[in-house]
Design a protein around this motif. Structure first.
Motif, mmCIF file in Angstrom:
data_model
loop_
_atom_site.group_PDB
_atom_site.id
_atom_site.type_symbol
_atom_site.label_atom_id
_atom_site.label_comp_id
_atom_site.label_asym_id
_atom_site.label_seq_id
_atom_site.Cartn_x
_atom_site.Cartn_y
_atom_site.Cartn_z
ATOM 1 N N ARG A 122 7.075 21.059 100.308
ATOM 2 C CA ARG A 122 5.996 21.735 99.586
ATOM 3 C C ARG A 122 4.782 20.832 99.467
ATOM 4 O O ARG A 122 3.645 21.264 99.662
ATOM 5 N N VAL A 133 17.327 26.701 101.050
ATOM 6 C CA VAL A 133 16.253 26.952 100.087
ATOM 7 C C VAL A 133 14.994 27.423 100.803
ATOM 8 O O VAL A 133 14.337 28.398 100.396
ATOM 9 N N LEU A 134 14.624 26.732 101.886
ATOM 10 C CA LEU A 134 13.424 27.111 102.629
ATOM 11 C C LEU A 134 13.590 28.476 103.289
ATOM 12 O O LEU A 134 12.642 29.273 103.340
ATOM 13 N N LEU A 177 4.799 28.061 100.046
ATOM 14 C CA LEU A 177 5.553 27.050 99.324
ATOM 15 C C LEU A 177 4.924 26.726 97.970
ATOM 16 O O LEU A 177 5.632 26.400 97.019
ATOM 17 N N THR A 233 18.840 22.164 101.896
ATOM 18 C CA THR A 233 17.376 22.209 101.995
ATOM 19 C C THR A 233 16.936 23.362 102.883
ATOM 20 O O THR A 233 16.009 24.110 102.541
ATOM 21 N N ALA A 238 17.259 23.103 93.885
ATOM 22 C CA ALA A 238 16.412 23.799 94.852
ATOM 23 C C ALA A 238 14.984 23.280 94.781
ATOM 24 O O ALA A 238 14.336 23.060 95.813
ATOM 25 N N ARG A 272 14.877 19.724 96.348
ATOM 26 C CA ARG A 272 15.017 19.685 97.798
ATOM 27 C C ARG A 272 13.752 20.198 98.507
ATOM 28 O O ARG A 272 13.388 19.710 99.581
ATOM 29 N N SER A 273 13.102 21.185 97.919
ATOM 30 C CA SER A 273 11.929 21.766 98.575
ATOM 31 C C SER A 273 10.646 20.993 98.290
ATOM 32 O O SER A 273 9.631 21.221 98.952
#
Length: 418
Positions: free
Chosen positions: A276, A230-231, A67, A227, A268, A271-272
Motif C-alpha cells: 500500500r 489479502v491483496l 489500496l 499476503t 491483514a 501484510r498489505s
C-alpha cells in the motif's frame, strides 16, 4: 519492442526520485507527500529531462487508489466515530458545504460554469488523512480527544467522497448526450439499487466468508500466501465493484471494512502495508506528473484564491462548529489546523471529474497547486495556532491519554513491547 522497458523506467524513476525528494522534504520538516508530488513534476511532461510513461503511470496510480481505499476501510472504526459523532458528523458536513460554496463562488468569479465551480469547491473540501495523522502523531494527540474528533471528522469526509465517486459518473452528462429527468432518475435509482445489493452482500456475507478464507490461508503458515490472499481480496472485490457501477473505491473500502472486523484484520493490515505504501507513493508521483507548475506564474491570483479557501475558509468553518459545540479553544484551533489542507481524495475526485469532461486541465492544476502549497504550509499553520493557544499540554499521568502516551513512548524505546 521500443517500449518494453517503460514499466521498469517508470517504476525506477518514480521510486528513486520520490525517495530523494521525500527525504529532502522530511529534512525541511515538511510532509514527504510534498517530495512525492515534486518527484512527479520532475518526471512529468511539463519539465525537461526524463519523462515517465504518462499512460502507464495512471494505471499504477489506480492500484494505489484501490489500496489507499482498502487501507481506509481497514482502519475505519465505527466505535471511534460514534464517540465523537455529535461533533464530527455535523462538523464534516458543514465544512464540506462551506468549502463547496466558497469554491463555487470563486469558480464563478473565474468564469467557470456551475458544475465545474461546484466540483472545484467539493474537491477543496476534503483533507488528507496522511497529512492529518502525521501532524497529530508529531504532537502526540492521536489518542486524545482532539485526535478522535479530527480523525472522526475525516472519516465522515471520506465516506462522503466514496459516495460521490460512485454517483459522479451518473450526474455528469457527457457532451452530445441528453438525458431527461426521468432517464436520469432511473439511472441513479438503478445504480443505487446495485450499490445497495453489493453493500448488503458485503456486510452480510462478507463477515462470514472473508474471515473464513483468511483463517484457511493462515493455516498454511505461509506469509507469502497470506499476503497474496489479502491483496487478492482487495483487488478482486474492487474489480467486482468497478464492473457493477464503475467504482474501484467503494469495493476496496468495503473489503477493508469487512476484514477490519475479522480476528485477522490486524494481520491483514500489516501484510498489505508495504505494498500500500509503495503504490501510494506511485499515486502521488503520478498526480505530480499531471501538474503544470507554470500555472503558479500564469494564474497567481486564482492559486491564491483556492489556497485561501483551503487554509482560511475550511479552518474558519471548523472553528464555527467547534465553538458551537462549546469545545475549548485549544481543541478548536488544533482541529482547524489539522483540516486546513487537501490531499489524496481531492486528487482522485479532480482526476475523475477531468476524465468525465466536467473539469478543465487548468482547474485541475489549480486544485493540485492548492494541495501542494497547503500540505507544505501546514506545519506553519500549526505554529500559528500554537501561538494563538493551541499548544498541546502534557496529559496527566493517571489519565487515559497519559497512559496511552506512556505506552507509545515505551514502544518507541523498546519496539518489542509495542
Amino acid at each position: 519492442m521500443p517500449h518494453a522497458d517503460s514499466l521498469i523506467l517508470t517504476l525506477v524513476g518514480g521510486f528513486v526520485l520520490a525517495f530523494v525528494f521525500g527525504m529532502i522534504a522530511n529534512r525541511l520538516k515538511l510532509s514527504p507527500l510534498v517530495g512525492y508530488l515534486v518527484a512527479g513534476i520532475v518526471v512529468g511532461p511539463y519539465t525537461g529531462g526524463f519523462v515517465a510513461d504518462t499512460t502507464l503511470a495512471p494505471q499504477l496510480a489506480e492500484i494505489g487508489v484501490i489500496l489507499l481505499m482498502f487501507g481506509v476501510g481497514l482502519h475505519f472504526s465505527p466505535d471511534d466515530l460514534m464517540k465523537v459523532r455529535k461533533v464530527a458528523i455535523p462538523g464534516a458536513l458543514f465544512q464540506i458545504a462551506a468549502a463547496t460554496f466558497l469554491g463555487w463562488g470563486l469558480g464563478r468569479l473565474l468564469g467557470f460554469g456551475n458544475v465545474e465551480a461546484v466540483l472545484t469547491g467539493f474537491a477543496l473540501s476534503v483533507a488528507s488523512t496522511v497529512v492529518l495523522l502525521r501532524a497529530l502523531e508529531e504532537r502526540k494527540q492521536v489518542k486524545g480527544e482532539i485526535g478522535r474528533i479530527a480523525v472522526g471528522w475525516l472519516i465522515v469526509e471520506d465516506l462522503v467522497i466514496v459516495i460521490a465517486l460512485v454517483m459522479l459518473p451518473l450526474l455528469i452528462v457527457q457532451p452530445g448526450e441528453t438525458l431527461s429527468g426521468g432517464e436520469l432518475a432511473a439511472s441513479i435509482g438503478w445504480t443505487l439499487a446495485k450499490v445497495a445489493v453489493f453493500v448488503g452482500a458485503m456486510l452480510v456475507v462478507g463477515p462470514k466468508v472473508l474471515p473464513w478464507v483468511l483463517v484457511r490461508i493462515a493455516h498454511t503458515r505461509s506469509r507469502e500466501l497470506f499476503t497474496l490472499g489479502v491483496l487478492a481480496i482487495a483487488l478482486g472485490i474492487a474489480w467486482v465493484a468497478y464492473a457493477m457501477f464503475h467504482s474501484f473505491a467503494l469495493g476496496a473500502f468495503l473489503a477493508g471494512l469487512v476484514l477490519n472486523s475479522s480476528p485477522l484484520g490486524h494481520n491483514a493490515a500489516e501484510r498489505s502495508l508495504p505494498l500500500r505504501d509503495a503504490f501510494a507513493v506511485l499515486f502521488f508521483v503520478s498526480v505530480g506528473m499531471l501538474f503544470d507548475p507554470s500555472i503558479l506564474l500564469r494564474e497567481p491570483l486564482a492559486v491564491f484564491g483556492v489556497l485561501g479557501i483551503v487554509i482560511v475558509g475550511k479552518a474558519l468553518a471548523a472553528l464555527v462548529i467547534t465553538h458551537r459545540f462549546k469545545l475549548d479553544r485549544a481543541t478548536g484551533l488544533t482541529v482547524a489546523a489539522s483540516l486546513a489542507q487537501i490531499g489524496e481524495f481531492s486528487f482522485i475526485l479532480a482526476a475523475l471529474s477531468m476524465s468525465l469532461g466536467a473539469l478543465s486541465r487548468q482547474t485541475h492544476d489549480l486544485i493540485l497547486a492548492a494541495a501542494l502549497l497547503s500540505i507544505s504550509l501546514n506545519p506553519f499553520v500549526f505554529a500559528l495556532v500554537d501561538r494563538l493557544g493551541a499548544r498541546p499540554k502534557p496529559p496527566a499521568k493517571g489519565s487515559e491519554e497519559g497512559i496511552a502516551l506512556a505506552k507509545e513512548e515505551a514502544a518507541a524505546v523498546n519496539p518489542a513491547t509495542g
